[in-house]
Design a protein around this motif. Structure first.
Motif, PDB file in Angstrom:
ATOM      1  N   ILE A  41     -11.780  -2.257   4.089  1.00  0.00           N
ATOM      2  CA  ILE A  41     -12.632  -2.311   5.278  1.00  0.00           C
ATOM      3  C   ILE A  41     -13.619  -3.469   5.185  1.00  0.00           C
ATOM      4  O   ILE A  41     -14.210  -3.727   4.129  1.00  0.00           O
ATOM      5  CB  ILE A  41     -13.413  -0.982   5.430  1.00  0.00           C
ATOM      6  CG1 ILE A  41     -12.447   0.187   5.595  1.00  0.00           C
ATOM      7  CG2 ILE A  41     -14.385  -1.047   6.611  1.00  0.00           C
ATOM      8  CD1 ILE A  41     -13.109   1.543   5.431  1.00  0.00           C
ATOM      9  N   GLU A  42     -13.796  -4.166   6.291  1.00  0.00           N
ATOM     10  CA  GLU A  42     -14.829  -5.185   6.405  1.00  0.00           C
ATOM     11  C   GLU A  42     -16.001  -4.611   7.204  1.00  0.00           C
ATOM     12  O   GLU A  42     -15.790  -3.936   8.208  1.00  0.00           O
ATOM     13  CB  GLU A  42     -14.299  -6.422   7.138  1.00  0.00           C
ATOM     14  CG  GLU A  42     -13.178  -7.151   6.422  1.00  0.00           C
ATOM     15  CD  GLU A  42     -12.645  -8.317   7.238  1.00  0.00           C
ATOM     16  OE1 GLU A  42     -13.176  -8.561   8.343  1.00  0.00           O
ATOM     17  OE2 GLU A  42     -11.695  -8.968   6.771  1.00  0.00           O
ATOM     18  N   VAL A  74      -4.052  -4.613   6.604  1.00  0.00           N
ATOM     19  CA  VAL A  74      -3.863  -3.197   6.297  1.00  0.00           C
ATOM     20  C   VAL A  74      -3.090  -2.509   7.417  1.00  0.00           C
ATOM     21  O   VAL A  74      -3.356  -2.732   8.597  1.00  0.00           O
ATOM     22  CB  VAL A  74      -5.227  -2.509   6.082  1.00  0.00           C
ATOM     23  CG1 VAL A  74      -5.047  -1.031   5.793  1.00  0.00           C
ATOM     24  CG2 VAL A  74      -5.966  -3.186   4.938  1.00  0.00           C
ATOM     25  N   ARG A  75      -2.155  -1.680   7.045  1.00  0.00           N
ATOM     26  CA  ARG A  75      -1.333  -0.956   8.015  1.00  0.00           C
ATOM     27  C   ARG A  75      -1.403   0.548   7.742  1.00  0.00           C
ATOM     28  O   ARG A  75      -1.481   0.983   6.600  1.00  0.00           O
ATOM     29  CB  ARG A  75       0.122  -1.414   7.927  1.00  0.00           C
ATOM     30  CG  ARG A  75       0.320  -2.912   8.177  1.00  0.00           C
ATOM     31  CD  ARG A  75       0.130  -3.256   9.654  1.00  0.00           C
ATOM     32  NE  ARG A  75       0.446  -4.651   9.904  1.00  0.00           N
ATOM     33  CZ  ARG A  75      -0.429  -5.637   9.869  1.00  0.00           C
ATOM     34  NH1 ARG A  75      -1.693  -5.384   9.580  1.00  0.00           N
ATOM     35  NH2 ARG A  75      -0.067  -6.878  10.112  1.00  0.00           N
ATOM     36  N   VAL A 128      -0.145  -5.708   3.726  1.00  0.00           N
ATOM     37  CA  VAL A 128       0.872  -6.736   3.859  1.00  0.00           C
ATOM     38  C   VAL A 128       0.359  -7.996   3.183  1.00  0.00           C
ATOM     39  O   VAL A 128      -0.729  -8.468   3.485  1.00  0.00           O
ATOM     40  CB  VAL A 128       1.179  -7.024   5.342  1.00  0.00           C
ATOM     41  CG1 VAL A 128       2.199  -8.141   5.458  1.00  0.00           C
ATOM     42  CG2 VAL A 128       1.690  -5.756   6.022  1.00  0.00           C
ATOM     43  N   GLY A 129       1.131  -8.541   2.253  1.00  0.00           N
ATOM     44  CA  GLY A 129       0.741  -9.776   1.587  1.00  0.00           C
ATOM     45  C   GLY A 129      -0.232  -9.580   0.454  1.00  0.00           C
ATOM     46  O   GLY A 129      -0.737 -10.535  -0.096  1.00  0.00           O
ATOM     47  N   GLU A 130      -0.495  -8.347   0.079  1.00  0.00           N
ATOM     48  CA  GLU A 130      -1.417  -8.088  -1.018  1.00  0.00           C
ATOM     49  C   GLU A 130      -0.660  -7.453  -2.185  1.00  0.00           C
ATOM     50  O   GLU A 130       0.544  -7.288  -2.161  1.00  0.00           O
ATOM     51  CB  GLU A 130      -2.537  -7.141  -0.552  1.00  0.00           C
ATOM     52  CG  GLU A 130      -3.417  -7.741   0.522  1.00  0.00           C
ATOM     53  CD  GLU A 130      -4.268  -8.886   0.026  1.00  0.00           C
ATOM     54  OE1 GLU A 130      -4.547  -8.956  -1.181  1.00  0.00           O
ATOM     55  OE2 GLU A 130      -4.621  -9.751   0.836  1.00  0.00           O
ATOM     56  N   ARG A 131      -1.394  -7.075  -3.222  1.00  0.00           N
ATOM     57  CA  ARG A 131      -0.791  -6.409  -4.376  1.00  0.00           C
ATOM     58  C   ARG A 131      -0.102  -5.145  -3.890  1.00  0.00           C
ATOM     59  O   ARG A 131      -0.642  -4.405  -3.074  1.00  0.00           O
ATOM     60  CB  ARG A 131      -1.888  -6.061  -5.382  1.00  0.00           C
ATOM     61  CG  ARG A 131      -1.362  -5.608  -6.734  1.00  0.00           C
ATOM     62  CD  ARG A 131      -2.487  -5.662  -7.750  1.00  0.00           C
ATOM     63  NE  ARG A 131      -2.036  -5.218  -9.050  1.00  0.00           N
ATOM     64  CZ  ARG A 131      -2.418  -4.078  -9.616  1.00  0.00           C
ATOM     65  NH1 ARG A 131      -3.230  -3.278  -8.977  1.00  0.00           N
ATOM     66  NH2 ARG A 131      -1.995  -3.753 -10.811  1.00  0.00           N
TER      67      ARG A 131
END
Length: 473
Positions: A90-91, A17-18, A31-34
Motif C-alpha cells: 500500500i502507498e 498488486v492484484r 506482478v513483476g515483483e518477488r
C-alpha cells in the motif's frame, strides 16, 4: 508504516498488486515483483479493494463502518490492521487521486467452499516453481538443496515442453513462475526460457548467487523483457562470504552481479540467509545494499538442511534480539535510500523458538507445484528427489493431471485423523487447526526420522517424541 497512520493520508493499493478471488479465499499477488502471494479472507479483501487513493483514511474508516454495519471504532481497528499487515503493498499518498476503481468490493463477498478431507487444496495450483537445474558452482555451508556439481550430467526439460507448461500455467490463471536452482543461470538458455514465460503472460522470477553473471548474459536477460532480478549475498566481508559459499571469489562476483543488473536498468532485490556466523554483520550489509541502489532487501533465517545438518549455524535468541534492535536503528535510513527491508517472518516465533502453532501450512501440497529439472513433481524442493514425495511427471502429464494424481491423493490421505491412531495427534483437540490445516511438515519429519513416517506428530509439536531445531538454538 506507523501503527496508526494520519487520517488525512490517502491509501492506494500499488498498481503492481492484484486481487483474485479463489474458492477458499482471495489471493493477493504482485506482478513483476518477488514471487510471493497471500491468501486472505473476504473482509480484508473488501477493505483492500476500497483503497484506490480517492478516500483518505478517515473517509475509508467511515466507508468500512457502512459496508460492514459496524461502529466507527471497530472499522478504525479493522482499517489500521489492514494498513499495517499489508504495508508493503500500500502507498500512503498526501493528495487525493481521481477515482479509478479497480475492484468492486461486492465481488469479494461470497460463501467459501468447505475443503474435502480437512485440507484446503485448490482445484489447480496457484503458483509454479520450476527448478531449471540442480547444478551449482558453489557449495554453501547452509544449503538445503539436493544439488549436484556444475559439471555433472543432468536430464532437463526442453524448451518446447517448457513452453507448453507455461502456456497451461497461464490458462490456469497463474501470474508468475519461479525459475529456481541450483544456480538457474547455469542454464545457457535461461534468457530463452524467460522470454517464453513473458510471451505467454507468466512473469518469470529467479534468484542467483552471481557466479555465472556476465555483461553479455545481463544484456540478454534485459533484452527479453525481464525487469527485475534477485541476487543472494550474505556478508559484506569478502572472506566471510567466500567461507559461507566455500568458493574463493564468490563475494566479488555477487557484488559484480548486483552492479551489472543495476547498470542495465533492472530492479535488484537481494536475499540474505541469516546464520550464527553472519548475523552480527547483517545490519551493515543491509545499509550498504541500500546505498548501492538495491530496492528490496530480504532476510531469511537459516533453517534445517537434511543434506548438510549444522546445528551450530542456528543463531541464538539473544543474537536475534540484538539483530532486531540494530535493524530498528537503520531501517529509516534504508528506506530513505529507496529500499524496502523485509525482515524475517514471524519475529515473535523466532524469539520464542518456532512452535507448531506459528508454523505455516504446507504450500507445496495445497497451493503450489514444484517441478524438478526432468519434469517430476515433488511436494517440497527441500526434499529434493526423494521418491516418497514425487507425485507427478510433467514430461508426460499436464499440470492438472499431476495435481490430481493418484499419488498425491495417497499423500493427502496421510493427513487424515485415522492415520494417527496410536499417536498423541489422534485425540488432540487441536488436530483440525494443526494437521488438518496442513501444518504437519514432511520435511521436518524426514529430518527427524530419516525417512517418511506416517501418523506421527510434527517434530515442532510439544507432544512429538522426536524434536528438531528449526530456526533458533
Amino acid at each position: 508504516m506507523n501503527k496508526n497512520p494520519p487520517s488525512l493520508l490517502f491509501p492506494c493499493l500499488r498498481k503492481e498488486v492484484r486481487l483474485r478471488k479463489e474458492e477458499f479465499g482471495v489471493v493477493i499477488y504482485e506482478v513483476g515483483e518477488r514471487p510471493e502471494f497471500r491468501i486472505v479472507g473476504p473482509p480484508k479483501a473488501v477493505i483492500l479493494s476500497l483503497m484506490d487513493g480517492s478516500a483518505n483514511v478517515k473517509e475509508l474508516i467511515e466507508a468500512v463502518a457502512y459496508v460492514f454495519n459496524s461502529s466507527v471504532e471497530e472499522a478504525e481497528e479493522a482499517v489500521n490492521s489492514v494498513l499495517n499487515e499489508f504495508s508493503d503493498l500500500i502507498e500512503l499518498r498526501n493528495e487525493k487521486i481521481p477515482p479509478q476503481r479497480r475492484y468492486n468490493p461486492q465481488d469479494f463477498i461470497y460463501k467459501p467452499k468447505k475443503p474435502k478431507g480437512g485440507l484446503i487444496r485448490y482445484k489447480a495450483p496457484l503458483r509454479l516453481a520450476l527448478i531449471l537445474t540442480r547444478r551449482c558452482p558453489l557449495d554453501c555451508i547452509y544449503c538445503y538443496a539436493d544439488k549436484i556439481n556444475a559439471s555433472d550430467p543432468e536430464k532437463t526439460l526442453g524448451l518446447k515442453r517448457i513452453k507448453e507448461i507455461f502456456e497451461e500455467a497461464g490458462s490456469l490463471g497463474m501470474s508468475d513462475v519461479y525459475l529456481a536452482g541450483g544456480e538457474p543461470l547455469l542454464r545457457k538458455d535461461f534468457p530463452e526460457i524467460a522470454k517464453i514465460a513473458l510471451d505467454v503472460g507468466v512473469y518469470p522470477h529467479t534468484s542467483t548467487k552471481g557466479w555465472p553473471v556476465t555483461e553479455e548474459l545481463v544484456r540478454r536477460i534485459a533484452d527479453v523483457g525481464m525487469d527485475a532480478m534477485q541476487v543472494s549475498i550474505d556478508a559484506l566481508d569478502p572472506k566471510l562470504q567466500d567461507m559461507l559459499t566455500q568458493r574463493v571469489g564468490s563475494h566479488e562476483r555477487m557484488v559484480r552481479a548486483i552492479r551489472l543488473f543495476l547498470k542495465e536498468g533492472l530492479k535488484v532485490s537481494t536475499n540474505t540467509v541469516i546464520c550464527s556466523l553472519n548475523i552480527s554483520g547483517v545490519p551493515k550489509l543491509a545499509k550498504w545494499l541500500s546505498e548501492q541502489g538495491v530496492s528490496e532487501i530480504n532476510l531469511s533465517p537459516y533453517s534445517l538442511s537434511i543434506y548438510k545438518p549444522r546445528d551450530d549455524l542456528f543463531p541464538t535468541i539473544k543474537q536475534y534480539e540484538q539483530l532486531i534492535s540494530e535493524l530498528d536503528e537503520i531501517e529509516e535510513e534504508v528506506m530513505e535510500n529507496g529500499a524496502v527491508l523485509h525482515r524475517p517472518k514471524s519475529i515473535e516465533g523466532l524469539l520464542s523458538g518456532l512452535s507448531i502453532e506459528g508454523a505455516p501450512g504446507c504450500g507445496g501440497i495445497t497451493l503450489g507445484m514444484i517441478i524438478l529439472p526432468d519434469g517430476r513433481v515433488t511436494i517440497c524442493e527441500r526434499l529434493g528427489v526423494n521418491p516418497d514425495f514425487i507425485y507427478g511427471d510433467l514430461s508426460k502429464q499436464s499440470i492438472v493431471e499431476a495435481w490430481n494424481s493418484s499419488r498425491i491423493n495417497e499423500i493427502l490421505a496421510t493427513f487424515e485423523r485415522e492415520k494417527f491412531k496410536g499417536s498423541p495427534c489422534y485425540s488432540c483437540e487441536a488436530f483440525e487447526r494443526c494437521v488438518g490445516a496442513g501444518k504437519l511438515c514432511y520435511f521436518r519429519i524426514v529430518a527427524a526420522y530419516g525417512k517418511m513416517k506416517v501418523g506421527v506428530p510434527d517434530p515442532l509439536c510439544p507432544m512429538s517424541p522426536v524434536k528438531i531445531k528449526d530456526v533458533v538454538r
